[in-house]
Design an enzyme around this catalytic site. Structure first.
Site, PDB file in Angstrom:
ATOM      1  N   ASP A  31       0.838  -1.198   0.000  1.00  0.00           N
ATOM      2  CA  ASP A  31       0.000   0.000   0.000  1.00  0.00           C
ATOM      3  C   ASP A  31       0.873   1.247   0.000  1.00  0.00           C
ATOM      4  OD1 ASP A  31      -1.953  -1.797   0.221  1.00  0.00           O
ATOM      5  OD2 ASP A  31      -2.757  -1.088   2.138  1.00  0.00           O
TER       6      ASP A  31
ATOM      7  N   TYR B  75       2.222   1.888  -3.362  1.00  0.00           N
ATOM      8  CA  TYR B  75       1.126   2.358  -4.204  1.00  0.00           C
ATOM      9  C   TYR B  75       0.810   3.824  -3.899  1.00  0.00           C
ATOM     10  CZ  TYR B  75      -3.657   2.878  -5.920  1.00  0.00           C
ATOM     11  OH  TYR B  75      -4.784   3.333  -6.548  1.00  0.00           O
ATOM     12  N   ASP B  76       0.714   4.136  -2.615  1.00  0.00           N
ATOM     13  CA  ASP B  76       0.419   5.514  -2.227  1.00  0.00           C
ATOM     14  C   ASP B  76       1.508   6.462  -2.719  1.00  0.00           C
ATOM     15  OD1 ASP B  76      -1.945   4.786  -1.031  1.00  0.00           O
ATOM     16  OD2 ASP B  76      -1.086   4.573   0.962  1.00  0.00           O
TER      17      ASP B  76
ATOM     18  N   SER C 260     -13.481   7.457  -1.917  1.00  0.00           N
ATOM     19  CA  SER C 260     -12.255   6.967  -1.310  1.00  0.00           C
ATOM     20  C   SER C 260     -11.840   7.987  -0.235  1.00  0.00           C
ATOM     21  CB  SER C 260     -11.214   6.861  -2.405  1.00  0.00           C
ATOM     22  OG  SER C 260     -10.057   6.317  -1.897  1.00  0.00           O
TER      23      SER C 260
ATOM     24  N   LYS D  86      -9.202   2.395  10.581  1.00  0.00           N
ATOM     25  CA  LYS D  86      -9.403   2.197   9.148  1.00  0.00           C
ATOM     26  C   LYS D  86      -9.269   0.704   8.889  1.00  0.00           C
ATOM     27  CE  LYS D  86      -7.788   3.813   4.615  1.00  0.00           C
ATOM     28  NZ  LYS D  86      -8.372   2.698   3.948  1.00  0.00           N
TER      29      LYS D  86
ATOM     30  N   GLU E 215     -17.093  -2.554   5.823  1.00  0.00           N
ATOM     31  CA  GLU E 215     -16.086  -3.370   5.158  1.00  0.00           C
ATOM     32  C   GLU E 215     -16.367  -4.841   5.444  1.00  0.00           C
ATOM     33  OE1 GLU E 215     -12.972  -1.881   3.644  1.00  0.00           O
ATOM     34  OE2 GLU E 215     -14.302  -0.140   3.767  1.00  0.00           O
TER      35      GLU E 215
ATOM     36  N   LYS F 223     -12.692  11.975  11.051  1.00  0.00           N
ATOM     37  CA  LYS F 223     -13.849  12.544  10.342  1.00  0.00           C
ATOM     38  C   LYS F 223     -14.439  13.668  11.161  1.00  0.00           C
ATOM     39  CE  LYS F 223     -15.188   7.947   8.834  1.00  0.00           C
ATOM     40  NZ  LYS F 223     -16.146   6.843   8.898  1.00  0.00           N
TER      41      LYS F 223
END
Ligand code: IVH
Length: 669
Positions: free
Chosen positions: A34, A37-38, A82, A116, A173, A287
């Site tokens: 990840d 990828y990020d 996303s 997450k 999820e 959030k």
């Protein structure tokens, strides 16, 4: 980084990221961590900004796409977005500063901090309190209807909610518990099938099974709202309370905090707790609590401005790369695998890591004997990050994949335009059909319903070209063929799977070695005991087996020297076929009451017609054992011409002495 022109690099990055997106979202696999990828995405976003080319369709502006053929498509009432990611505290604080500017100066912002979850996003709809639908994220605007698989795979998800709105869409999820993941992999290992890389990939694959979740158990955790037909929720924390009241599976803990310092503390606390959770977590999501304020902040095409994911760094460790090996996949793909000295990483022991492909090995210059840095990407998949060059042995040699395959007799070729290697299988269709029919026949592996007609269909549809392909057929593939229903497909798959347990002689006969018929297959397997031993045998050893002549011996040696045959056998081994003498094939224990059962016979002198070997065989067939010296325990001495001291000793001890005629009379009963 890269010395390409920015436009070229942008193009290259877009393509690379799209490929990784497709792997991740559609195939449920991944080739890079990840983090890597990020980093690619970050580099692309930066270049796009600098060059002023922030195209709508760029992967920096879209959310990937998991939609798969075969599922009904359903539009989301609200797009499924996303999240923007960060790995550093500074950027997290910058997120807060950006938001704070939107609202009254000095106002403290209230956040919810949540784990997450590293799972597969889903949107679950309840209508009038009844569970009616489950949709994947898809491309964010529309997803796949996976209702049936969710209901079947997640027995714990409540089918009904009390006091529910007319329509409510709850997001979360899907994941697989470590225990279930290990159970499935252990089963696969036992069946000789390649194991799944990590629970997320297996979850993604499982919910996209067209024929149901095939007995795999999934779990779910819900944390978000997609749509609600009434206005009962004003804040994310209200939603969490409702989720709890409805007894929907949800996160163990969330933090309602004021200000970014408190949010940061919550993140640190979460990092301590998260390894205890049933699901894998790869970060924290911060959030804004108030839905009204969320609307004000709005979103980009890809992610909300009111939330950010802070990703935890994967744990890393150094260990020895003992050797590089390969794994043969379902389509004959040959994937390099690192065998590591076991090392503790993020709570588990790691001893294998995928090396992805030839180019990855070259790029990182990974060599057997190297000390390597490994990490579990997203906490789960072990990966070789880099080589610790300072610890490289002086005599270390670069690893050459092609040579490695050649030395092992693995006949494979690099797929044009890709980094992947695949086994080569060349036979023409007529030959393939003949070979497969023989393989499945009664005299060989006796695979019920694999007759000529079915073989024709399988070869015609290019589903199967050699016997090993049979073991990766899926029910779905078979059901796509004429005259196959669910039941018949299932039966054939079971029959094929059963053949893995067949006696070794059946497999040896099924291989179609020239000159080797059923009886010879039985004779040679009895003699060698395993396929490996047979494969190593030289012509002399083979000829020593009763019934094997010079021509057959040479044919066997030639057969196993052929690279294609070796590749086939490698795959059959990978798929778990029995390569050893089964109990039922071992020489049958002597029936009780056999004339020489429990008796010891000593041979001496030259018999008129029988050779020593023949006599020994007859003794053993009659249940007796032979021994080299005469003692009180000797039951008979079988004496021929020129018998010397053994005969004298027998007479002295009073042991019964037989000549050939008397011996024959005895065993013939
Ligand atoms: S909130 C509007 N909260 O991570 C987007 N997402 O990388 C709101 N995810 O698409 C998403 N845990 O599938 C949210 N506690 C959490 C999450 C979470 C996992 C997933 C989600 C999202 C992806 C972004």
């Amino acid at each position: 980084m890269s010395n390409l022109l920015p436009e070229t690099r942008i193009q290259e990055l877009r393509e690379t990221i799209r490929r990784h997106d497709e792997l991740y979202y559609r195939d449920g696999t991944q080739e890079i961590s990840d983090r890597e990828y990020d980093a690619l995405k970050e580099e692309l976003a930066k270049l796009e900004r600098e060059a002023g080319v922030e195209a709508e369709a760029s992967p920096t502006k879209t959310v990937g796409d998991d939609r798969t053929e075969g599922f009904r498509k359903v539009k989301h009432r609200q797009p499924m977005l996303s999240l923007d990611n960060t790995y550093n505290e500074e950027e997290l604080r910058a997120f807060h500063t950006r938001l704070a500017k939107l609202y009254d100066e000095g106002a403290e912002l209230e956040y919810v901090v949540e784990p997450k979850i590293d799972g597969v996003a889903v949107c679950v709809t309840y209508e009038k309190g009844k569970l009616t639908q489950a949709i994947t994220r898809g491309n964010g605007a529309e997803g796949d209807d996976i209702t049936r698989n969710l209901i079947e795979g997640v027995p714990d998800l409540p089918r009904e909610l009390a006091d529910a709105p007319d329509i409510v869409e709850i997001r979360g999820e899907i994941y697989m518990m470590a225990e279930e993941f290990l159970r499935i992999n252990a089963e696969r290992e036992a069946a000789g099938l390649p194991e799944f890389a990590n629970p997320r990939n297996l979850t993604a694959g499982t919910i996209k099974q067209l024929n149901g979740v095939v007995g795999r158990r999934l779990s779910i955790v819900l944390y978000g709202i997609g749509y609600c037909s009434d206005e009962r929720f004003a804040m994310q924390s209200d939603l969490h309370e409702a989720i709890r009241k409805w007894q929907l599976p949800t996160i163990e803990k969330y933090w309602k905090v004021t200000g970014i310092d408190a949010a940061w503390n919550a993140i640190e606390e979460l990092d301590q707790l998260r390894h205890e959770f049933a699901y894998a977590t790869d970060g924290a999501v911060v959030k804004l609590n108030s839905f009204a304020m969320q609307s004000e902040a709005g979103m980009t095409s890809k992610a909300p401005r009111w939330a950010i994911a802070y990703k935890f760094e994967a744990e890393q460790a150094e260990t020895l790369l003992e050797k590089i090996d390969v794994q043969i996949g379902r389509t004959g793909a040959v994937t390099p695998v690192a065998h590591l000295a076991p090392v503790q990483l993020a709570g588990t022991t790691v001893s294998r890591a995928t090396l992805h492909n030839e180019d990855e090995i070259k790029r990182k210059d990974i060599r057997p004997g190297d000390t390597v840095l490994v990490q579990k990407a997203g906490e789960i998949i072990p990966q070789v990050l880099s080589v610790v060059l300072a610890k490289r042995p002086a005599d270390s040699q670069p690893f050459d994949f092609a040579t490695f395959l050649q030395e092992r007799g693995i006949v494979a070729e690099r797929v044009p335009g890709q980094a992947a290697w695949r086994l080569t299988g060349q036979d023409d269709p007529i030959q393939q059909r003949r070979r497969l029919t023989h393989y499945g026949s009664k005299q060989c592996l006796d695979i019920e319903n694999l007759g000529e007609a079915v073989v024709d269909q399988l070869v015609g549809a290019e589903l199967v070209s050699d016997p090993a392909d049979l073991y990766v057929l899926t029910q779905e593939q078979l059901m796509g063929l004429e005259r196959f229903g669910e039941k018949s497909a299932d039966n054939l798959i079971k029959a094929i799977a059963d053949s893995k347990q067949a006696e070794l002689w059946r497999l040896v006969h099924a291989l179609g070695i020239p000159h080797v018929g059923k009886q010879s297959a039985k004779d040679i397997t009895q003699h060698f005991g395993s396929l490996d031993a047979l494969m190593e045998a030289d012509p002399e050893t083979l000829e020593a087996v009763d019934g094997v002549g010079g021509i057959m011996a040479q044919a066997i040696v030639d057969f196993f020297a052929d690279e294609n045959n070796r590749a086939l056998i490698l795959r059959l081994r990978e798929y778990g076929l029995n390569f050893a003498l089964a109990e039922s094939e071992k020489p049958t224990p002597v029936a009780e009451g056999a004339v020489l059962a429990g008796k010891t016979v000593v041979l001496t002198g030259t018999l008129p017609t029988l050779t020593r070997n023949e006599a020994t065989e007859l003794i053993e067939k009659a249940g007796g054992k032979t021994s080299g010296s005469v003692s009180k325990k000797t039951d008979y001495v079988l004496a021929g011409e020129a018998a010397g001291s053994k005969l004298a000793k027998a007479e002295k001890l009073g042991v019964t002495v037989l000549d050939e005629a008397a011996f024959r009379a005895l065993i013939d009963g």
